[in-house]
Design a protein around this motif. Structure first.
Motif, PDB file in Angstrom:
ATOM      1  N   GLY B 448      19.444  36.054  -6.544  1.00 23.22           N
ATOM      2  CA  GLY B 448      20.719  36.207  -6.041  1.00 23.22           C
ATOM      3  C   GLY B 448      21.232  37.487  -6.703  1.00 23.22           C
ATOM      4  O   GLY B 448      22.449  37.442  -7.037  1.00 23.22           O
ATOM      5  N   THR B 492      22.363  27.920 -10.892  1.00 20.48           N
ATOM      6  CA  THR B 492      23.307  28.721  -9.901  1.00 20.48           C
ATOM      7  C   THR B 492      24.586  28.458 -10.127  1.00 20.48           C
ATOM      8  O   THR B 492      25.470  28.907  -9.382  1.00 20.48           O
ATOM      9  N   ASP B 496      28.389  31.857  -5.620  1.00 21.39           N
ATOM     10  CA  ASP B 496      29.234  31.135  -4.428  1.00 21.39           C
ATOM     11  C   ASP B 496      28.258  30.503  -3.586  1.00 21.39           C
ATOM     12  O   ASP B 496      27.035  30.439  -3.695  1.00 21.39           O
ATOM     13  N   ALA B 497      28.568  29.410  -2.602  1.00 23.16           N
ATOM     14  CA  ALA B 497      27.673  28.494  -2.013  1.00 23.16           C
ATOM     15  C   ALA B 497      26.698  29.427  -1.037  1.00 23.16           C
ATOM     16  O   ALA B 497      25.624  28.909  -1.243  1.00 23.16           O
ATOM     17  N   ASP B 498      27.059  30.380  -0.502  1.00 22.40           N
ATOM     18  CA  ASP B 498      26.244  31.032   0.313  1.00 22.40           C
ATOM     19  C   ASP B 498      25.064  31.866  -0.436  1.00 22.40           C
ATOM     20  O   ASP B 498      23.872  31.511  -0.311  1.00 22.40           O
ATOM     21  N   ALA B 499      25.283  32.261  -1.534  1.00 21.39           N
ATOM     22  CA  ALA B 499      24.330  32.877  -2.417  1.00 21.39           C
ATOM     23  C   ALA B 499      23.435  31.711  -3.212  1.00 21.39           C
ATOM     24  O   ALA B 499      22.213  31.857  -3.212  1.00 21.39           O
ATOM     25  N   GLU B 500      24.229  30.531  -3.488  1.00 23.41           N
ATOM     26  CA  GLU B 500      23.403  29.540  -4.125  1.00 23.41           C
ATOM     27  C   GLU B 500      22.457  28.876  -2.946  1.00 23.41           C
ATOM     28  O   GLU B 500      21.241  28.702  -3.443  1.00 23.41           O
ATOM     29  N   ALA B 501      22.974  28.815  -1.754  1.00 21.21           N
ATOM     30  CA  ALA B 501      21.689  28.367  -0.738  1.00 21.21           C
ATOM     31  C   ALA B 501      20.727  29.270  -0.546  1.00 21.21           C
ATOM     32  O   ALA B 501      19.474  28.826  -0.375  1.00 21.21           O
ATOM     33  N   ALA B 502      21.046  30.669  -0.443  1.00 18.24           N
ATOM     34  CA  ALA B 502      19.763  31.563  -0.440  1.00 18.24           C
ATOM     35  C   ALA B 502      18.995  31.411  -1.728  1.00 18.24           C
ATOM     36  O   ALA B 502      17.615  31.275  -1.654  1.00 18.24           O
ATOM     37  N   ALA B 522      25.317  20.796  -3.447  1.00 18.08           N
ATOM     38  CA  ALA B 522      24.151  21.896  -2.559  1.00 18.08           C
ATOM     39  C   ALA B 522      23.011  21.819  -3.378  1.00 18.08           C
ATOM     40  O   ALA B 522      21.957  21.638  -2.800  1.00 18.08           O
TER      41      ALA B 522
END
Lengths: 552, 541
Positions: B448, B492, B496-502, B522
């Motif tokens: 990330g 993580t 942020d949430a998107d980067a974490e999901a990636a 998450a």
């Protein structure tokens, strides 16, 4: 640095108002003069002892009646005893005076720092402050190892030269040359070589210090990734460079002392040659030859004094720099009474350090009992706002009003009895948990301390410690975890019972989970108090309040 | 305290060479002192008794003085070089030994003390080598030479010196013994006082917050004043002791001189011999008295070297030697009943913890702060030794294996990663030094950290990066390795949430075994299994 320069340093220091105050003290000046006189008498006795014995022995060789030698015999014994006794007086008086000066300077520096802290010192990191502490200690060196030995050596050497001039002017002149060389050239050579060595070594020494610090701070990472050998190899390379630089500079270190041996020996040989060509009596000749040898002890301390003088001068100029910093807050000459209301209003606030403004035109209402979040990335002025609210820093424009009263009309301590602060790195003193808490409210009962600890959710932890409240927390609270340290600081804040709490990134160094838990507890324990949370992560706050101000 | 620490000689070869060189220089110095005295006495006697001064004597004197100057210069050069070499040896040994003792031993307070020791502390050894040791050698060579030569001219004087000389070390030892506690207490008080002042200075903002700063500034003066009175008490004693020594030396010289003078008057002794005795007698006492002074001047260095040996003599933990470490890509890991208690704490950080970790699964460790999640990771890495319980792989306890090979099975992202000075790529390559630029880039992207450039400098302790960026560099550092097991401590946080999901998706895509400390929903949701630390139950998702 020649002894002239040493003298100039001394004058400069004595003439500086701020540091000089302790010296102007008449009692202290008396002690220092006593130390110098005793030192001169001690060194003088050592010279006189050798001169008198030389005269005595040579006179005795002519086999006169013993009675004619009695005065000289008594003098030899007196000088022998005097040397030790006067040295004793010199050291006692000198140390006593130096410690007194140290106390005075320490108190004055502490007082000045108290006026400056923290906003006036914002550009100084903890490291610089630590060095400042060492700089203050340099005052001891200044008196005991620079001023005193230099004055004593100068007076004694001059008197010795005068004695030789009386006995035989040419030999006296030769001794004078030797003394001048020893007083001017030797310290100059010593300091010049020391400076050059320092220049070549400083870089390498810095690299080794940085390497060691890095290796020890990242030890866990380095071990986990099996990179110990690489890191050690890097350190060894830096270390080898330092050792090489030190070895190279070694060649110039002993030059000063060698020159000193030459000076003293030269004066003695000159006395021998010049004396033998003149018509002085045998005993006088012996005095001319042997007296200069006694100067070795008298002048021997000069190279060290010269070297120390450089360091002391650097220390003192750093101190003077701090003493001359502008005061960030002007206390009112006549403070008004604290208003009873706790509503805070900020109108058109403009504030900054140096040239630039950090905040300008800020308006903010902080009504009593409210929960206010101020956000903005680091550097946007959150801590500056905190400094203004705590009256650590005067605004350049606009007003901060407490119940309608301008904060500038109140004394700093008055403001801080109402408004409290928790920062990201609260200082925990190297003492017990109890003492750290008592700081906020001296004389509190244990019950009260425990209550504060439990409200900060640290009570159980402290109870689990074998020594409870008396547990020592270590330097900067090193024996506590980051979260425990912040909770201890929070308990301390609760104990002080302010009506307004300013929380400046209180969870910055904590992991997310601990941060959230701590903030929730902070909000809960704050009760009816106003809470101003300054943070770049408003999402950590336990319940959503609209950020009232965004400083970006 | 011993005059020379044998450990210093044993540890550092340079110290032995130096001591040998010093003895040579010391003997030569002693010889020249005697020769100078003989020449001076002869010259004066010649002029006084015969009215003549041979040029050869004057030139010899000049040569001897030049020789003494040369020797004093040489002595310092040799001493400085030796000090540089010894310090270098000790620095490397201490750093190596501390790293071998491991991260658990190197906890916060100790590592800052060690840094000070390695930098400023060892530099205090300079006066020990430059002044004390040479003086110690002179104290044994010069008096011997002086007495021997005096004996050839005047047995009685030599005898007097021989009898009175030992009084000096005897008294020195007696006085030192008597004042030791005082001086130690004074040193201690002095250090405490400086520390107190430093603590007050760095805590000034805090003191000011509670309205205590002005009171503390006054207290500083009061404390310093109290300390002055106490230290003057012990100084009076210490100075009295050097007064006694000085008087002792003076009286001894006077004894010799008066004896010589009287025999001279009676015509039993020549002027030359008398002068010789007069010049030499003080030289016999001087080096001995100075040894004491130089010893005190080098006390800091001696203390630093004792600290060094305290570190070097700390035994290394017993390490396993087996090289047949099981491949954790196919072998499950077991933690059985693991209990860890840190030194100085009465309650264990982790108690009776069990865990099975199967190849390829992603397991999240949860639990309240302080429940011991990070300690579990430390136990797997072998940084802490469980007081009870064991880490097992393929039927063998982890501590049977060579720790370097064992740790190659793991890549770790600590809660607060330590970064080395250098570029971002340098730091990622700590995980695998031979990684190509493309591999480093891929690891950073997967962590990330797509926005970070490879050649960006991270500064000291990563100061040029934000906390989140440091963590992502550390994650990339772990991903770039080929280790089958990833140990991630809140990998993580700060994303942020998107980067974490990636990042989570990338972690899963590696197919490696992942044990992660997590509390964000998450991250927990992405795990195959959640294990609560602090309770013994397993919670399946």
């Amino acid at each position: 640095m020649s002894s002239l320069q040493v003298g100039r340093t001394v004058m400069k220091v004595a003439g500086d108002r701020r540091l000089g105050m302790a010296v102007v003290d008449r009692l202290l000046a008396g002690r220092l003069v006593l130390a110098v006189i005793a030192g001169v008498l001690a060194s003088g006795s050592a010279v006189a002892l050798l001169a008198t014995s030389a005269w005595l022995i040579t006179t005795a060789a002519a086999q006169p009646p013993v009675l004619t030698l009695m005065v000289a015999i008594v003098a030899v014994r007196a000088f022998g005893v005097g040397r030790g006794v006067f040295r004793y007086v010199e050291r006692l008086a000198g140390h006593d005076a130096a410690y007194r000066v140290l106390g005075g300077v320490r108190a004055r520096v502490a007082g000045r720092l108290e006026e400056l802290a923290p906003a006036g010192l914002s550009l100084r990191t903890g490291d610089l402050l630590t060095r400042l502490v060492l700089d203050v200690d340099a005052v001891l060196d200044l008196w005991l190892r620079v001023v005193l030995p230099v004055l004593v050596a100068a007076v004694t050497a001059t008197a010795t030269v005068a004695l030789l001039v009386i006995l035989l002017p040419t030999a006296g002149a030769a001794a004078a040359v030797a003394v001048v060389v020893a007083c001017a050239v030797v310290p100059w050579v010593t300091t010049a070589t020391a400076r050059r060595a320092e220049r070549t070594i400083a870089g390498a020494r810095g690299a080794v210090a940085a390497g060691a610090t890095e290796a020890l701070l990242t030890a866990a990472d380095v071990v986990a990734f099996n990179a110990v050998d690489n890191v050690l190899a890097g350190f060894s390379a830096a270390d080898a460079r330092l050792a090489q630089a030190e070895r190279r500079s070694a060649w110039s270190t002993g030059l000063g002392n060698a020159l000193l041996v030459l000076c003293v020996g030269g004066a003695s040989v000159a006395g021998l040659v010049l004396g033998s060509q003149s018509d002085v009596s045998g005993p006088v000749l012996a005095v001319l030859v042997l007296t200069p040898l006694a100067l070795a002890d008298v002048l021997g301390g000069l190279p060290v004094a010269a070297q120390l003088a450089i360091r002391v001068r650097a220390s003192l100029s750093r101190l003077q720099e701090v003493m001359a910093l502008p005061t960030p807050v002007a206390e009112p000459s006549c403070a008004v009474d604290l208003p009873t209301g706790r509503d805070l209003e900020i109108r058109g606030l403009r504030v900054g350090y140096g040239e630039a403004d950090v905040l300008s035109g800020l308006d903010l209402d902080l009504p009593a009992g409210s929960r206010v979040v101020v956000t903005g990335p680091s550097g946007s002025g959150k801590s500056t706002l905190a400094a203004v609210l705590l009256r650590f820093l005067d605004p350049r424009g606009g007003d901060v009003l407490l119940d309608g009263v301008d904060l500038r009309q109140l004394q700093g301590d008055q403001v801080r009895s109402v408004i409290g602060l928790l920062t990201q790195e609260s200082h925990v003193f190297d003492t017990s948990i109890r003492e750290n808490l008592l700081l906020a409210r001296p004389g509190s009962s244990d019950l009260r301390l425990w209550k504060a600890l439990y409200r900060a959710r640290l009570g159980k932890f402290v109870e689990s410690l074998p020594e409870g409240l008396d547990t020592m927390v270590g330097e900067h609270g090193a024996r506590l975890s980051g979260g425990e340290r912040q909770r201890l600081a929070f308990a301390r804040l609760l104990l002080a019972d302010h009506d307004v709490l300013v929380l400046d990134e209180p969870t910055e160094h904590l992991d997310e989970e601990t941060a959230k838990a701590l903030l929730a507890d902070l909000y809960a324990a704050a009760g009816r108090r106003t809470v101003v949370l300054l943070t770049h992560r408003p999402e950590l706050a336990p319940y959503t309040t609209q950020p009232v101000a965004d400083l970006t | 305290m011993k005059p020379v620490d044998p450990r210093l000689l044993r540890r550092a070869k340079a110290a032995r060479t130096f001591l040998a060189g010093s003895v040579l220089i010391g003997v030569a110095t002693g010889l020249l002192i005697v020769v100078q005295a003989v020449l001076l006495a002869t010259a004066i006697a010649d002029v006084v008794l015969r009215g003549e001064l041979a040029a050869v004597i004057v030139w010899s004197l000049v040569a001897v003085i030049a020789g003494r100057a040369l020797l004093s210069w040489l002595q310092e050069v040799v001493a400085q070089r030796a000090a540089a070499a010894v310090k270098s040896t000790l620095r490397r040994q201490v750093l190596e030994h501390s790293l071998k003792l491991g991260p658990a031993w190197l906890s916060g307070e100790r590592s800052s003390a060690l840094t000070t020791l390695l930098t400023k502390g060892l530099d205090d050894l300079d006066p020990y080598f430059a002044r004390y040791l040479p003086q110690l050698v002179l104290a044994s060579t010069v008096p011997a030479g002086v007495i021997a030569w005096m004996a050839t001219g005047d047995l009685l004087a030599a005898g007097t010196v021989l009898v009175t000389l030992p009084l000096i070390p005897i008294f020195m030892a007696l006085i030192g013994w008597a004042t030791q506690t005082y001086s130690r207490r004074r040193q201690h008080a002095l250090a405490l006082l400086a520390h107190h002042f430093a603590d007050v200075v760095s805590g000034l903002p805090t003191l000011k917050l509670f309205g205590r700063a002005k009171a503390q500034a006054v207290a500083v003066e009061r404390v310093t004043e109290r300390h002055r009175m106490e230290s003057m008490k012990s100084l009076r004693l210490a100075f009295l002791s050097s007064l006694v020594l000085e008087l002792l030396a003076s009286i001894s010289v006077a004894l010799v001189a008066v004896g010589v003078g009287l025999r001279l008057v009676e015509g039993k002794l020549g002027l030359e011999t008398a002068l010789l005795v007069l010049i030499l007698a003080p030289e016999a006492y001087l080096p001995l008295r100075q040894v004491g002074a130089q010893f005190h001047a080098s006390a800091d260095g001696v203390a630093a070297s004792e600290e060094v040996f305290r570190v070097l003599e700390t035994p290394l933990p017993v390490q396993g030697e087996r090289t047949d470490v099981p491949d954790l890509r196919v072998t499950p890991l077991h933690l059985h009943d693991v209990t860890v208690t840190y030194a100085g704490r009465s309650t264990p950080a982790v108690e009776g913890f069990d865990l099975e970790l199967w190849p390829g699964e992603v397991v999240a460790l949860t639990g309240p702060s302080g429940a011991g999640k990070s300690t579990v990771l430390a136990a797997l890495l072998g940084f802490v030794v469980p007081e009870r319980g064991v880490v097992v792989a393929a039927g063998s306890a982890a501590d049977e294996f060579d720790p370097v090979l064992w740790r190659q099975q793991f890549a770790w992202v600590p809660q607060r990663p330590g970064l080395l000075v250098g570029s971002i790529a340098d730091n990622v390559r700590l995980g695998r030094p031979d990684a190509s630029d493309a591999e480093v880039r891929r690891a950073l992207d997967a962590a990330g950290a797509a926005e970070l450039q490879l050649d960006t400098a991270v500064g000291e302790q990563g100061e040029l990066l934000s906390g989140g960026q440091r963590r992502r560099v550390a994650l990339a550092r772990a991903l770039v390795t080929r280790a089958p097991v990833l140990l991630l401590d809140e990998p993580t946080a700060g994303l942020d949430a998107d980067a974490e999901a990636a990042v989570v998706a990338n972690l899963r895509a590696t197919g490696r075994t992942v044990l992660l400390v997590a509390h964000r929903p998450a991250l927990i949701a992405a795990a195959d299994r959640v294990v609560e630390v602090g309770t013994k139950e397993l919670v399946s998702v």
